[in-house]
Design an enzyme around this catalytic site. Structure first.
Site, PDB file in Angstrom:
ATOM      1  N   GLY A 188      -7.149   5.833   5.781  1.00 25.06           N
ATOM      2  CA  GLY A 188      -6.384   6.924   4.387  1.00 25.06           C
ATOM      3  C   GLY A 188      -7.035   7.872   4.546  1.00 25.06           C
ATOM      4  O   GLY A 188      -8.105   8.371   4.550  1.00 25.06           O
ATOM      5  N   SER A 225      -6.215  -2.617   1.527  1.00 23.76           N
ATOM      6  CA  SER A 225      -6.860  -1.519   0.509  1.00 23.76           C
ATOM      7  C   SER A 225      -7.791  -2.845  -0.702  1.00 23.76           C
ATOM      8  O   SER A 225      -7.329  -2.451  -1.749  1.00 23.76           O
ATOM      9  CB  SER A 225      -5.584  -0.899  -0.364  1.00 23.76           C
ATOM     10  OG  SER A 225      -5.303  -0.192   0.349  1.00 23.76           O
ATOM     11  N   ARG A 247     -11.660   4.111  11.632  1.00 22.32           N
ATOM     12  CA  ARG A 247     -12.751   3.967  10.849  1.00 22.32           C
ATOM     13  C   ARG A 247     -13.455   2.707  10.692  1.00 22.32           C
ATOM     14  O   ARG A 247     -12.393   1.380  10.068  1.00 22.32           O
ATOM     15  CB  ARG A 247     -12.141   4.481   9.376  1.00 22.32           C
ATOM     16  CG  ARG A 247     -13.826   4.636   8.189  1.00 22.32           C
ATOM     17  CD  ARG A 247     -13.292   5.553   6.760  1.00 22.32           C
ATOM     18  NE  ARG A 247     -12.765   3.375   6.129  1.00 22.32           N
ATOM     19  CZ  ARG A 247     -11.808   3.785   5.576  1.00 22.32           C
ATOM     20  NH1 ARG A 247     -11.278   4.761   5.472  1.00 22.32           N
ATOM     21  NH2 ARG A 247     -12.390   2.717   4.813  1.00 22.32           N
ATOM     22  N   ASP A 298     -15.785  -0.131   8.978  1.00 22.96           N
ATOM     23  CA  ASP A 298     -16.050  -0.456   7.685  1.00 22.96           C
ATOM     24  C   ASP A 298     -17.811  -1.308   7.828  1.00 22.96           C
ATOM     25  O   ASP A 298     -17.357  -2.513   8.104  1.00 22.96           O
ATOM     26  CB  ASP A 298     -15.623  -0.417   6.676  1.00 22.96           C
ATOM     27  CG  ASP A 298     -14.545  -0.139   6.678  1.00 22.96           C
ATOM     28  OD1 ASP A 298     -14.598   1.061   6.518  1.00 22.96           O
ATOM     29  OD2 ASP A 298     -13.276  -0.501   5.793  1.00 22.96           O
ATOM     30  N   TYR A 334      -9.213   4.608  -4.902  1.00 25.73           N
ATOM     31  CA  TYR A 334      -8.447   5.843  -4.981  1.00 25.73           C
ATOM     32  C   TYR A 334      -8.843   6.583  -5.800  1.00 25.73           C
ATOM     33  O   TYR A 334      -7.634   7.585  -6.018  1.00 25.73           O
ATOM     34  CB  TYR A 334      -6.607   5.473  -4.316  1.00 25.73           C
ATOM     35  CG  TYR A 334      -6.978   4.317  -3.230  1.00 25.73           C
ATOM     36  CD1 TYR A 334      -6.853   5.067  -1.865  1.00 25.73           C
ATOM     37  CD2 TYR A 334      -6.759   3.529  -3.482  1.00 25.73           C
ATOM     38  CE1 TYR A 334      -7.276   4.663  -0.763  1.00 25.73           C
ATOM     39  CE2 TYR A 334      -6.789   2.341  -1.745  1.00 25.73           C
ATOM     40  CZ  TYR A 334      -6.873   3.082  -0.478  1.00 25.73           C
ATOM     41  OH  TYR A 334      -6.918   2.880   0.627  1.00 25.73           O
ATOM     42  N   GLU A 384       0.452  -0.875   0.204  1.00 21.44           N
ATOM     43  CA  GLU A 384      -0.050   0.112  -0.271  1.00 21.44           C
ATOM     44  C   GLU A 384       0.384   1.349  -0.102  1.00 21.44           C
ATOM     45  O   GLU A 384       0.539   2.329   0.316  1.00 21.44           O
ATOM     46  CB  GLU A 384      -1.109   0.404   1.304  1.00 21.44           C
ATOM     47  CG  GLU A 384      -2.314  -1.111   1.465  1.00 21.44           C
ATOM     48  CD  GLU A 384      -3.228  -1.107   2.327  1.00 21.44           C
ATOM     49  OE1 GLU A 384      -3.769  -0.290   2.482  1.00 21.44           O
ATOM     50  OE2 GLU A 384      -3.047  -1.717   3.663  1.00 21.44           O
ATOM     51  N   GLU A 408     -14.917  -4.834   8.697  1.00 28.72           N
ATOM     52  CA  GLU A 408     -13.276  -4.439   9.424  1.00 28.72           C
ATOM     53  C   GLU A 408     -13.212  -3.110  10.332  1.00 28.72           C
ATOM     54  O   GLU A 408     -14.163  -1.855  10.134  1.00 28.72           O
ATOM     55  CB  GLU A 408     -12.137  -4.637   8.892  1.00 28.72           C
ATOM     56  CG  GLU A 408     -11.928  -3.635   7.281  1.00 28.72           C
ATOM     57  CD  GLU A 408     -10.985  -3.801   6.247  1.00 28.72           C
ATOM     58  OE1 GLU A 408      -9.543  -4.741   6.570  1.00 28.72           O
ATOM     59  OE2 GLU A 408     -11.410  -3.164   5.675  1.00 28.72           O
ATOM     60  N   ASN A 429     -10.408   0.223  10.978  1.00 23.73           N
ATOM     61  CA  ASN A 429      -8.666   0.401  10.156  1.00 23.73           C
ATOM     62  C   ASN A 429      -8.272   1.204  11.403  1.00 23.73           C
ATOM     63  O   ASN A 429      -9.076   2.961  10.856  1.00 23.73           O
ATOM     64  CB  ASN A 429      -8.620   1.537   9.254  1.00 23.73           C
ATOM     65  CG  ASN A 429     -10.010   0.038   7.621  1.00 23.73           C
ATOM     66  OD1 ASN A 429      -8.935  -0.434   6.883  1.00 23.73           O
ATOM     67  ND2 ASN A 429     -11.447   0.244   7.981  1.00 23.73           N
TER      68      ASN A 429
END
Length: 311
Positions: free
Chosen positions: A277, A147, A256, A258, A217, A13, A271, A273
């Site tokens: 990002g 990602s 964060r 999800d 992205y 990443e 998950e 994070n």
């Protein structure tokens, strides 16, 4: 203040991390901090120590392995250097999808059915077990990767062997889980322990069939709807699950979380994070903006929360 930003690194990443690091550095300079940008190389620890020993705090803009998995956090703790974000255990747990799922289940947060496999197991046995246990569509992915790297959505048995091979190129363990269809939602969590708040829920509408790397992205790869169009009960439930997951893993300062919102089963956690990002197309800055925080103000708040924790 003298602030170091670790970015780049050696994970798959790296490109995302370069963009995150660039955003963090620009914001810190805008805030008039003395900024040191460091393209992290785990083979240059002595050089890293020389660069970091005079800084007040470190921001970690790394993603993936050797950045998001607790290793860098452990290194900074051994060096005695304050850093923004979750500690060693929370980072490691969140990165390990199978372990994180166990924690979520213990706290009654709904999860998708899954099973993990180790690379030393026979590939034939793994393939056979997967085909006997799971019905299409389902997902095969590395246990520790982000990602959507190495992830395959299985829609026919012919994909399984190649998907197993692909996932094992990213990690020594893979995880297979039911594909849960529904609305893609994410919740940003902010605050120090005991005072965390869930920011407005964002719905992600990918332009492609699945929310893949390109959707995440690429400019225009997905649409972010904030706040998501949900009734009050569902909003509170999902935000509650996000805060519970954050706390259960022991996350700190920000994360964060999800989810997929299934039509019949309701919210299913995907998950957490711990270093989400921070690129121009990232979700966390969008959630911060929804509560009136600019990117720079968000970065400053991360630092303020961190220093309060260390004081």
């Amino acid at each position: 203040m003298k602030v170091a930003v670790l970015y780049g690194g050696t994970s798959k990443e790296r490109d995302v991390s370069l963009s995150t690091g660039k955003g963090m550095i620009q914001a810190l300079e805008q805030l008039d901090h003395d900024v040191i940008g460091i393209d992290f190389d785990p083979h240059q620890i002595n050089t890293l120590w020389e660069q970091l020993k005079q800084v007040d705090v470190v921001m970690i803009g790394l993603h993936g392995k050797q950045g998001e998995d607790g290793k860098v956090q452990g290194l900074l703790e051994l060096m005695g250097i304050p850093y923004v974000g979750s500690g060693v255990l929370a980072s490691s747990l969140a990165m390990d999808k199978a372990k994180a799922k166990q924690v979520f289940a213990m706290h009654d947060i709904p999860i998708a059915h899954s099973q993990s496999f180790h690379y030393r197991q026979s590939r034939g046995d793994i393939e056979r077990t997967i085909k006997q246990t799971f019905s299409t569509p389902y997902i095969i992915k590395p246990n520790q990767e982000g990602s959507t790297l190495g992830l395959t959505v299985i829609e026919s048995d012919e994909q399984v062997a190649d998907a197993i091979k692909t996932a094992f190129t990213h990690d020594s363990d893979i995880i297979v889980e039911d594909y849960v269809s529904g609305r893609e939602l994410t919740v940003s969590v902010l605050g120090n322990k005991g005072d965390e708040q869930a920011l407005p829920i964002i719905e992600i509408v990918p332009k492609s069939k699945y929310y893949d790397y390109e959707s995440k992205y690429a400019e225009g790869g997905s649409e972010h709807i904030v706040p998501a169009s949900l009734d009050e009960h569902m909003t509170e439930l999902i935000q509650h699950y996000a805060q519970t997951a954050h706390r259960a893993l022991g996350c700190e300062t920000y994360s964060r979380v999800d989810f997929i919102l299934h039509e019949d089963r309701g919210p299913i956690i995907l998950e957490v994070n711990t270093l989400p990002g921070m690129t121009p197309t990232s979700l966390y800055p969008d959630a911060a903006a929804a509560v009136g925080l600019s990117y720079a103000e968000m970065i400053q708040l991360f630092i303020d929360l961190t220093l309060a924790k260390y004081s």
